[in-house]
Design a protein around this motif. Structure first.
Motif: not given
Length: 116
Positions: A68-70, A73-76, A82-83, A91-92
């Protein structure tokens, strides 16, 4: 890679006077991460309890917290903002619904855009 410290998983026990005490570590098995084609993600705009600021909320992720964190991080990084990623939600900061849906679809995720 950093070693995982066993004492971080102790559930409130600091010391025992019992010589035969063998603490059971709290290694809960997390859900197996589903393949992107099996994920059913929802992308929506949210501004509740955020002082009127808008965030793009991605819900419905099933899998390990690290995965989930990966993904978060990709989307952010692709959105340049940030998010956070925790409790199965990403959250973005800002309104990036269209961009997030396009990025997730390009990676093979099943995505639906909810709300306005």
């Amino acid at each position: 890679m950093a070693k995982k410290k066993k004492w971080k998983n102790l559930d409130g026990i600091v010391f025992s006077t019992n010589q035969d005490f063998d603490y059971q570590y709290n290694d809960e098995d997390q859900d197996e991460t589903l393949a992107p084609q099996q994920q059913d993600l929802r992308v929506m705009l949210d501004k509740k309890q955020r002082g009127g600021k808008k965030v793009t909320l991605i819900t419905g992720f099933v899998g390990h917290e690290d995965d989930l964190k990966d993904l978060g991080k990709f989307l952010k990084s692709k959105c340049g903002v940030g998010g956070s990623a925790k409790n199965g939600d990403i959250l973005i900061q800002g309104d990036f619904r269209d961009k997030v849906v396009d990025l997730l679809k390009a990676d093979g995720y099943k995505v639906k855009k909810s709300g306005g």
